[in-house]
Write an enzyme that holds these catalytic residues in place. Structure first.
Site, PDB file in Angstrom:
ATOM      1  N   GLU A 294      31.598  43.936  45.096  1.00 18.83           N
ATOM      2  CA  GLU A 294      32.273  44.773  46.020  1.00 18.83           C
ATOM      3  C   GLU A 294      33.757  44.682  45.713  1.00 18.83           C
ATOM      4  O   GLU A 294      34.354  43.699  45.743  1.00 18.83           O
ATOM      5  CB  GLU A 294      31.870  44.192  47.457  1.00 18.83           C
ATOM      6  N   CYS A 328      40.556  45.524  51.858  1.00 16.58           N
ATOM      7  CA  CYS A 328      40.136  46.571  50.845  1.00 16.58           C
ATOM      8  C   CYS A 328      39.971  47.979  51.570  1.00 16.58           C
ATOM      9  O   CYS A 328      39.831  49.069  50.947  1.00 16.58           O
ATOM     10  CB  CYS A 328      38.522  46.075  50.206  1.00 16.58           C
TER      11      CYS A 328
HETATM   12  N1  LIG Z   1      34.574  46.055  48.747  1.00 15.63           N
HETATM   13  C1  LIG Z   1      34.879  44.947  49.660  1.00 15.63           C
HETATM   14  O1  LIG Z   1      34.054  44.568  50.401  1.00 15.63           O
HETATM   15  C2  LIG Z   1      36.168  44.057  49.368  1.00 15.63           C
HETATM   16  C3  LIG Z   1      36.565  43.149  50.349  1.00 15.63           C
HETATM   17  C4  LIG Z   1      37.556  42.354  50.162  1.00 15.63           C
HETATM   18  C5  LIG Z   1      38.641  42.560  49.228  1.00 15.63           C
HETATM   19  N2  LIG Z   1      38.168  43.383  48.149  1.00 15.63           N
HETATM   20  C6  LIG Z   1      39.123  43.715  46.974  1.00 15.63           C
HETATM   21  O2  LIG Z   1      39.560  42.646  46.502  1.00 15.63           O
HETATM   22  C7  LIG Z   1      40.756  42.648  46.011  1.00 15.63           C
HETATM   23  C8  LIG Z   1      41.602  41.454  46.384  1.00 15.63           C
HETATM   24  O3  LIG Z   1      41.096  40.396  46.123  1.00 15.63           O
HETATM   25  P1  LIG Z   1      41.696  39.375  44.947  1.00 15.63           P
HETATM   26  O4  LIG Z   1      43.052  39.593  44.636  1.00 15.63           O
HETATM   27  O5  LIG Z   1      41.107  37.818  45.322  1.00 15.63           O
HETATM   28  O6  LIG Z   1      40.581  39.864  43.903  1.00 15.63           O
HETATM   29  P2  LIG Z   1      40.484  39.366  42.366  1.00 15.63           P
HETATM   30  O7  LIG Z   1      39.611  40.341  41.680  1.00 15.63           O
HETATM   31  O8  LIG Z   1      41.869  38.951  41.929  1.00 15.63           O
HETATM   32  O9  LIG Z   1      39.703  37.962  42.588  1.00 15.63           O
HETATM   33  C9  LIG Z   1      38.501  37.797  43.331  1.00 15.63           C
HETATM   34  C10 LIG Z   1      37.945  36.648  42.950  1.00 15.63           C
HETATM   35  O10 LIG Z   1      37.524  36.580  41.527  1.00 15.63           O
HETATM   36  C11 LIG Z   1      37.805  35.488  40.816  1.00 15.63           C
HETATM   37  N3  LIG Z   1      37.965  35.872  39.499  1.00 15.63           N
HETATM   38  C12 LIG Z   1      39.381  36.075  38.741  1.00 15.63           C
HETATM   39  N4  LIG Z   1      38.909  36.340  37.214  1.00 15.63           N
HETATM   40  C13 LIG Z   1      37.710  36.148  37.183  1.00 15.63           C
HETATM   41  C14 LIG Z   1      36.821  36.035  36.112  1.00 15.63           C
HETATM   42  N5  LIG Z   1      37.199  36.489  34.915  1.00 15.63           N
HETATM   43  N6  LIG Z   1      35.512  35.842  36.222  1.00 15.63           N
HETATM   44  C15 LIG Z   1      35.082  35.481  37.752  1.00 15.63           C
HETATM   45  N7  LIG Z   1      35.746  35.378  38.630  1.00 15.63           N
HETATM   46  C16 LIG Z   1      37.070  35.782  38.486  1.00 15.63           C
HETATM   47  C17 LIG Z   1      38.984  34.984  41.556  1.00 15.63           C
HETATM   48  O11 LIG Z   1      39.308  33.763  41.173  1.00 15.63           O
HETATM   49  C18 LIG Z   1      38.568  35.218  42.990  1.00 15.63           C
HETATM   50  O12 LIG Z   1      37.979  34.275  43.567  1.00 15.63           O
HETATM   51  C19 LIG Z   1      41.344  43.949  46.113  1.00 15.63           C
HETATM   52  O13 LIG Z   1      40.884  44.765  45.123  1.00 15.63           O
HETATM   53  C20 LIG Z   1      40.291  44.466  47.485  1.00 15.63           C
HETATM   54  O14 LIG Z   1      40.061  45.742  47.607  1.00 15.63           O
HETATM   55  C21 LIG Z   1      36.928  44.071  48.250  1.00 15.63           C
HETATM   56  N1  LIG Z   2      35.419  44.689  56.363  1.00 17.90           N
HETATM   57  C1  LIG Z   2      36.834  44.809  56.411  1.00 17.90           C
HETATM   58  C2  LIG Z   2      37.470  45.156  55.032  1.00 17.90           C
HETATM   59  C3  LIG Z   2      37.032  43.994  54.143  1.00 17.90           C
HETATM   60  C4  LIG Z   2      37.949  44.006  52.882  1.00 17.90           C
HETATM   61  O1  LIG Z   2      39.117  43.518  52.675  1.00 17.90           O
HETATM   62  C5  LIG Z   2      37.304  45.989  57.303  1.00 17.90           C
HETATM   63  O2  LIG Z   2      36.443  46.921  57.556  1.00 17.90           O
HETATM   64  O3  LIG Z   2      38.169  46.198  57.719  1.00 17.90           O
END
Ligand SMILES: NC(=O)c1ccc[n+]([C@@H]2O[C@H](COP(=O)([O-])OP(=O)(O)OC[C@H]3O[C@@H](n4cnc5c(N)ncnc54)[C@H](O)[C@@H]3O)[C@@H](O)[C@H]2O)c1
Ligand SMILES: N[C@@H](CCC=O)C(=O)O
Length: 522
Positions: A294, A328
């Site tokens: 995600e 996100c």
């Molecule tokens: N689609 C969704 O439901 C959703 C929800 C929340 C956040 N997000 C997204 O998450 C991002 C923000 O979160 P973030 O800064 O923690 O993201 P990130 O991708 O930097 O990190 C996410 C996780 O991945 C780990 N990670 C980093 N490098 C890795 C690797 N090589 N292998 C495995 N794991 C690794 C990090 O330590 C962390 O636990 C934004 O892009 C946001 O849109 C998406």
């Molecule tokens: N589920 C949350 C977003 C999660 C991601 O950051 C929302 O609907 O705002």
């Protein structure tokens, strides 16, 4: 475990009303209590062992960078391997525990988290920079995920009674959802409780064992959840807690032959890397790894000239600046039809200028961003924005002993501009003008992402067309594009926003199971 909790119909956890003095005081008391416990050390959990390492992750308060939240032990590859072996061994017993019994651990956990709600929110607020409402919503969502997935597992385990297979004479046929094996759970920091809990619990209640690698900026709140699961008696080794470097531990486990699935929530860049690494098979691997990823968004709100403009402006500001735009689902773009553009922009700017920055524990509307790297990246984007649009509000650092940035608005931005296309993940809103509602929808769709979007209109024909043509996983009409509720708004996006899964939806647990058909001659 023989006495089971009576299962009531699922209902969302209510949010706390902080306009009531008693609730504000309860949160303040929880913050004071949590503050007394700051600066402690936290171990890894590998089966029954609590492992303390010399190397530590230091978690700090992003709103007051001199305040240390805790020191968390850090796994390396050798400890990750040890945890993998424990998880593999524990899987052999955990997979045999009946679904109803597995669900019972979750019901107990939800009850305990509910009883300590403000304590969880207070710790999260200090570690991640959420204000009272944002932290409370996060804890409520964590409780919702636990309650929802527990019921979902029970439902799946009864599927042969509720949705029987087509019957033919002489055979008794059944479908059973069995677990996959050992999964690696990699959550982000921005919903440091809800998403971490939801991802972990979905995998565990489905009968898998997991290696949980929390985000490195929010490991203490993740630890509090793992400790809660220990307290409710979840067998050791079902959740193995291994904070560590994403690059080191993450890559090691992603490429491990015994990893059966990876459940990741985070950025597009890391998600794509995991997807690529996991697709390669290595010696000793006898399955195709399943990847649930995600990822990010470039979400937006479209406003046409028939819309309630006050409601639209309020939704734009709430979606862009809730938790400093670090969702996100954040509405980092607004696309407004030209005949009402000036009016909406004026309202948006006025509302944005009312947002005051300050310490989360004092419940300011705008808090800090998560860390120095984000802070610098967002400030860089603001500089890019100055060359791509007209600065209308904010535009730089805000005061405070932390990573504070002014809620920033740019107008007259082209749909192709970087600040309209790239996920900034901070308090920066880009506004574009469209000649009419059709062009506005086309501009909304013109990104590589497809997570959340809103369309504001009172015209039924246009709404109907928007419902068909706005391409995103969560499309809202006449409301903000953040704030999905578990079970109500199953959450997840299209295209580069991920693998099209729906957290908090009826098909989510299927991602952590495989369906076994058994056919017996009678
Ligand atoms: N689609 C969704 O439901 C959703 C929800 C929340 C956040 N997000 C997204 O998450 C991002 C923000 O979160 P973030 O800064 O923690 O993201 P990130 O991708 O930097 O990190 C996410 C996780 O991945 C780990 N990670 C980093 N490098 C890795 C690797 N090589 N292998 C495995 N794991 C690794 C990090 O330590 C962390 O636990 C934004 O892009 C946001 O849109 C998406
Ligand atoms: N589920 C949350 C977003 C999660 C991601 O950051 C929302 O609907 O705002």
């Amino acid at each position: 475990m023989t006495t089971f909790t009576k299962v009531s119909p699922y209902a969302n956890e209510p949010f706390t009303d902080f306009s009531l003095e008693e609730n504000k005081k309860a949160m303040q008391a929880a913050i004071s209590k949590v503050k007394e416990e700051l600066g402690r050390e936290y171990p890894l959990y590998i089966g029954t062992e609590k492992v303390t390492t010399e190397a530590k992750i230091t978690s700090i308060n992003p709103g007051n960078v001199d305040e240390i939240i805790g020191y968390v032990s850090k796994a390396d590859q050798a400890l990750a391997e040890k945890a993998m072996n424990v998880a593999l061994e524990t899987f052999e017993s955990w997979k045999k525990v009946p679904a109803r019994e597995r669900a019972e651990y979750l019901f107990k956990a939800a009850a305990l988290m509910r009883a300590r709600k403000h304590e969880f929110s207070a710790l999260m607020l200090l570690e991640s920079g959420k204000n009272y409402v944002e932290a409370d919503v996060d804890t409520a969502e964590a409780i919702d995920f636990i309650e929802f997935y527990a019921r979902e597992m029970i439902r799946l385990s009864e599927i042969n009674e509720t949705v029987p297979l087509v019957k033919i004479p002489g055979e008794n046929n059944k479908l059973t959802y069995i677990p996959l094996g050992v999964g690696v759970i990699i959550p982000p920091w921005n919903f440091p409780l809800a998403i971490c809990v939801g991802m972990t619990m979905a995998a565990v209640v489905s009968g898998n064992t997991v290696l949980l690698k929390p985000a490195s900026t929010t490991p203490v709140i993740a630890h509090k959840f793992v400790a809660l699961m220990e307290e409710v008696g979840l067998p050791a080794g079902v959740i193995n807690f291994i904070p560590g470097s994403g690059a080191e531990v993450g890559d090691y486990l992603t490429t491990h032959p015994k990893t059966r699935f990876i459940s990741f929530t985070g950025s597009k860049e890391v998600g794509l890397r995991i997807n690529k690494l996991a697709a390669d098979t290595v010696p000793g691997q006898i399955w195709i790894k399943r990847v649930v990823a995600e990822m990010g968004g470039k979400d937006g709100i479209v406003v046409d000239e028939t819309a309630d403009l006050n409601a639209a402006a309020a939704a734009i500001v709430a979606s862009a600046f809730g938790f400093q735009g670090q969702k996100c689902s954040a509405g980092s773009r607004a696309i407004i039809v030209e005949s009402v553009y000036d009016e909406v922009v004026e309202k948006v700017v006025a509302l944005t200028n009312q947002l005051q920055s300050g310490l989360p524990e004092l419940n300011f509307a705008a808090g800090p961003v998560i860390d120095k790297t984000s802070y610098e990246r967002i400030l860089d984007y603001i500089e890019v924005g100055k060359s791509e649009g007209t600065l209308l509000a904010g535009g730089g650092k805000a005061e405070g002993n932390g990573y504070y940035i002014q809620p920033t608005v740019f107008g007259d931005v082209s749909g192709k501009a970087r600040i309209m296309q790239e996920e900034i993940f901070g308090p920066v809103l880009a506004i574009a003008k469209a000649k009419d509602w059709k062009e506005a929808i086309a501009m909304y769709n013109d990104t590589e992402f497809g997570l959340t979007g809103s369309y504001f209109s009172t015209n039924e024909e246009r709404i109907s067309e928007a419902l068909d043509t706005v391409h995103c996983g969560n499309l809202y009409i006449n409301r903000k594009c953040t704030g999905a509720l578990v079970g109500v708004h199953p959450f997840g996006g299209f295209n580069m926003s991920g693998t099209d899964s729906k957290a908090g939806g009826y098909d989510y647990l299927l991602l952590f199971t495989q369906a076994k058909l058994t056919s017996r001659k009678v």
